[in-house]
Design a protein around this motif. Structure first.
Motif, PDB file in Angstrom:
ATOM      1  N   SER A   1      61.258  25.165  37.363  1.00  0.00           N
ATOM      2  CA  SER A   1      59.892  25.477  36.951  1.00  0.00           C
ATOM      3  C   SER A   1      59.000  24.133  37.602  1.00  0.00           C
ATOM      4  CB  SER A   1      59.452  25.878  35.699  1.00  0.00           C
ATOM      5  OG  SER A   1      59.984  24.597  34.748  1.00  0.00           O
ATOM      6  N   ASN A   2      59.892  23.094  37.913  1.00  0.00           N
ATOM      7  CA  ASN A   2      59.170  21.752  38.589  1.00  0.00           C
ATOM      8  C   ASN A   2      58.627  22.127  39.778  1.00  0.00           C
ATOM      9  OD1 ASN A   2      58.546  19.171  39.623  1.00  0.00           O
ATOM     10  ND2 ASN A   2      59.595  18.409  37.631  1.00  0.00           N
ATOM     11  N   PRO A   3      57.298  21.960  40.077  1.00  0.00           N
ATOM     12  CA  PRO A   3      56.830  22.076  41.216  1.00  0.00           C
ATOM     13  C   PRO A   3      57.369  21.367  42.498  1.00  0.00           C
ATOM     14  CG  PRO A   3      54.819  21.362  39.835  1.00  0.00           C
ATOM     15  CD  PRO A   3      56.235  21.134  39.162  1.00  0.00           C
ATOM     16  N   ALA A   4      58.144  20.269  42.076  1.00  0.00           N
ATOM     17  CA  ALA A   4      58.790  19.551  43.261  1.00  0.00           C
ATOM     18  C   ALA A   4      59.984  20.089  43.676  1.00  0.00           C
ATOM     19  CB  ALA A   4      59.184  18.060  42.968  1.00  0.00           C
ATOM     20  N   VAL A   5      60.480  21.254  42.999  1.00  0.00           N
ATOM     21  CA  VAL A   5      61.893  21.966  43.214  1.00  0.00           C
ATOM     22  C   VAL A   5      61.448  23.052  44.117  1.00  0.00           C
ATOM     23  CG1 VAL A   5      63.724  23.044  42.387  1.00  0.00           C
ATOM     24  CG2 VAL A   5      62.857  20.967  41.203  1.00  0.00           C
ATOM     25  N   ASP A   6      62.175  23.380  45.199  1.00  0.00           N
ATOM     26  CA  ASP A   6      62.041  24.653  46.035  1.00  0.00           C
ATOM     27  C   ASP A   6      63.288  25.404  46.043  1.00  0.00           C
ATOM     28  OD1 ASP A   6      61.324  26.582  47.942  1.00  0.00           O
ATOM     29  OD2 ASP A   6      61.900  25.425  49.581  1.00  0.00           O
ATOM     30  N   LEU A   7      63.217  26.574  45.355  1.00  0.00           N
ATOM     31  CA  LEU A   7      64.604  27.310  45.164  1.00  0.00           C
ATOM     32  C   LEU A   7      65.344  27.533  46.668  1.00  0.00           C
ATOM     33  CD1 LEU A   7      65.808  28.425  42.806  1.00  0.00           C
ATOM     34  CD2 LEU A   7      64.764  30.914  43.206  1.00  0.00           C
TER      35      LEU A   7
ATOM     36  N   HIS B   1      65.300  25.689  49.167  1.00  0.00           N
ATOM     37  CA  HIS B   1      65.930  24.491  49.544  1.00  0.00           C
ATOM     38  C   HIS B   1      67.026  24.101  48.555  1.00  0.00           C
ATOM     39  CE1 HIS B   1      66.190  20.577  51.319  1.00  0.00           C
ATOM     40  NE2 HIS B   1      66.104  19.888  49.996  1.00  0.00           N
ATOM     41  N   PHE B   2      66.984  24.394  47.478  1.00  0.00           N
ATOM     42  CA  PHE B   2      68.052  24.097  46.480  1.00  0.00           C
ATOM     43  C   PHE B   2      69.440  24.750  46.918  1.00  0.00           C
ATOM     44  CE2 PHE B   2      70.332  25.280  42.512  1.00  0.00           C
ATOM     45  CZ  PHE B   2      70.583  24.144  41.981  1.00  0.00           C
ATOM     46  N   PHE B   3      69.345  25.967  47.232  1.00  0.00           N
ATOM     47  CA  PHE B   3      70.545  26.723  47.939  1.00  0.00           C
ATOM     48  C   PHE B   3      71.025  26.375  49.102  1.00  0.00           C
ATOM     49  CE2 PHE B   3      69.080  29.277  44.205  1.00  0.00           C
ATOM     50  CZ  PHE B   3      70.355  29.333  43.484  1.00  0.00           C
TER      51      PHE B   3
ATOM     52  N   GLY C   1      69.830  23.346  51.069  1.00  0.00           N
ATOM     53  CA  GLY C   1      69.824  22.038  51.794  1.00  0.00           C
ATOM     54  C   GLY C   1      71.000  21.218  51.612  1.00  0.00           C
ATOM     55  N   THR C   2      71.170  20.478  52.422  1.00  0.00           N
ATOM     56  CA  THR C   2      72.135  19.596  52.493  1.00  0.00           C
ATOM     57  C   THR C   2      72.108  18.163  52.022  1.00  0.00           C
ATOM     58  OG1 THR C   2      71.725  18.966  54.854  1.00  0.00           O
ATOM     59  CG2 THR C   2      73.168  20.818  54.403  1.00  0.00           C
ATOM     60  N   GLN C   3      71.042  17.961  51.477  1.00  0.00           N
ATOM     61  CA  GLN C   3      70.898  16.479  50.775  1.00  0.00           C
ATOM     62  C   GLN C   3      70.587  16.693  49.201  1.00  0.00           C
ATOM     63  OE1 GLN C   3      71.067  13.593  52.427  1.00  0.00           O
ATOM     64  NE2 GLN C   3      71.709  14.438  54.347  1.00  0.00           N
ATOM     65  N   TRP C   4      71.351  15.797  48.635  1.00  0.00           N
ATOM     66  CA  TRP C   4      71.045  15.919  46.971  1.00  0.00           C
ATOM     67  C   TRP C   4      71.021  14.721  46.517  1.00  0.00           C
ATOM     68  CZ3 TRP C   4      70.367  19.445  43.329  1.00  0.00           C
ATOM     69  CH2 TRP C   4      70.513  19.022  42.029  1.00  0.00           C
ATOM     70  N   GLN C   5      69.616  14.339  46.564  1.00  0.00           N
ATOM     71  CA  GLN C   5      69.179  12.933  45.942  1.00  0.00           C
ATOM     72  C   GLN C   5      68.074  12.969  45.227  1.00  0.00           C
ATOM     73  OE1 GLN C   5      68.624  10.663  49.693  1.00  0.00           O
ATOM     74  NE2 GLN C   5      70.693   9.629  49.461  1.00  0.00           N
TER      75      GLN C   5
ATOM     76  N   GLY D   1      69.056  19.772  47.618  1.00  0.00           N
ATOM     77  CA  GLY D   1      70.011  20.377  48.166  1.00  0.00           C
ATOM     78  C   GLY D   1      71.339  20.445  47.392  1.00  0.00           C
ATOM     79  N   ILE D   2      71.728  21.566  46.812  1.00  0.00           N
ATOM     80  CA  ILE D   2      73.269  21.573  46.306  1.00  0.00           C
ATOM     81  C   ILE D   2      74.351  22.058  47.145  1.00  0.00           C
ATOM     82  CG2 ILE D   2      72.980  24.198  45.846  1.00  0.00           C
ATOM     83  CD1 ILE D   2      73.645  21.655  43.115  1.00  0.00           C
ATOM     84  N   LEU D   3      74.111  22.161  48.371  1.00  0.00           N
ATOM     85  CA  LEU D   3      75.350  22.529  49.221  1.00  0.00           C
ATOM     86  C   LEU D   3      76.219  21.446  49.144  1.00  0.00           C
ATOM     87  CD1 LEU D   3      74.006  24.510  52.195  1.00  0.00           C
ATOM     88  CD2 LEU D   3      75.285  25.353  50.552  1.00  0.00           C
ATOM     89  N   PRO D   4      75.942  19.990  49.139  1.00  0.00           N
ATOM     90  CA  PRO D   4      77.154  19.160  49.414  1.00  0.00           C
ATOM     91  C   PRO D   4      77.879  19.072  48.027  1.00  0.00           C
ATOM     92  CG  PRO D   4      75.079  18.048  49.923  1.00  0.00           C
ATOM     93  CD  PRO D   4      74.738  19.458  49.475  1.00  0.00           C
TER      94      PRO D   4
END
Length: 303
Positions: A49-55, A57-59, A61-65, A72-75
């Protein structure tokens, strides 16, 4: 001579107490599961629910920082799948071989010796397996493929040692499934001139396919959720790579590493751990539901 038989129901307080205790155990298990889902889901909802989180991009994205807003959870998923596949490549053929040997070839005395040895393997702490991966498997891979090719921390060595860890699980469950096949099927196969090996592969194994498939899925789920081996031997940083000889961090390894740091409560970094946890929980839940479905669909009943 007539015999007077009293068939009226008699009170059995001990049996009632056992029934109540068993009901309490089942209720406690369900209640605990619901509590886990509630707590993890509540914290994960704060993250999503945080505005900075894009659902999306979460699934994808290739960067988790999380520190810089990269979610990005893919890594983490990629590293988890890589280690799991290596684990299954080790556990499935060896576990099935052990199960077929114990079920079809081994004498009762031999089976009585090998089964406890497998249980000992299952009882070794996973941290010991982690050190084994780091001090034996990784040097072995580096000596075979080269120091420049294989990193000190890599998903291949972690996955292979995971396979050794879950091998007793695969062997035990598959052996139980094979042993449950009626002896009459084996005798009929022998009567038609089949060898013991042909009987095991073409008669016994297909007849026990539901139990074997369930064992495979449960082992896959066990490998996905393995923590210490991945945390110690796979790597300590998210890395989206398909090279198994490079370091990468799994979902469980990331949770272990970050949760041990100085994260402030209710921060987005803290809540991101629960987002990973709920995804991991979803993976294992789907796998276990699939296992139950396969067992019900392909189960064979014999008179």
């Amino acid at each position: 001579m007539a015999v007077d038989m009293d068939l009226t129901k008699r009170p059995r307080p001990t049996e009632n107490l056992i029934k109540i205790f068993l009901f309490f155990c089942g209720f406690f298990s369900i209640f605990t599961t619901i509590g886990i889902i509630y707590e993890i889901g509540k914290e994960a909802l704060l993250f999503f629910s945080n505005p900075a989180v894009d659902l999306w991009h979460f699934f994808t994205g290739t960067q988790w920082q999380p520190q810089i807003g990269q979610f990005g959870i893919l890594p983490l998923v990629n590293a988890t799948v890589t280690t799991t596949l290596f684990a299954m490549l080790i556990a499935l053929p060896l576990g099935m071989g052990v199960a077929i040997y114990l079920s079809e070839y081994a004498k009762p005395k031999t089976r009585g010796i090998l089964k406890p040895i497998l249980e000992v393997l299952a009882g070794i702490p996973t941290v010991v397996y982690g050190y084994f991966a780091l001090t034996f498997m990784t040097p072995l891979l580096r000596s075979i493929f080269g120091v420049d090719v294989v990193n000190i921390y890599n998903t291949a060595s972690a996955g292979m040692v995971m396979g050794i860890l879950i091998l007793p699980l695969v062997a035990s469950m598959c052996e139980d499934a094979l042993s449950a096949v009626p002896q009459s099927l084996r005798d009929a196969s022998y009567g038609l001139g089949a060898t013991r090996f042909e009987t095991a592969l073409r008669i016994v194994l297909p007849a026990a396919i539901s139990g074997v498939a369930a064992a495979v899925i449960v082992a896959f789920s066990r490998a996905v959720g393995e923590t210490m081996i991945a945390a110690m031997a796979a790597g300590a940083g998210p890395n989206f790579t398909f090279n198994p000889f490079r370091s990468a961090e799994t979902m469980t390894g990331h949770i272990v590493r970050i949760s041990g740091g100085d994260l402030s409560y209710d921060s987005i970094d803290y809540n991101s751990l629960f987002a990973i946890a709920i995804l991991l929980f979803g993976f294992t839940l789907v796998l276990n539901m699939l296992s139950q479905r396969i067992v019900r669909k392909y189960r064979k009943k014999y008179e």
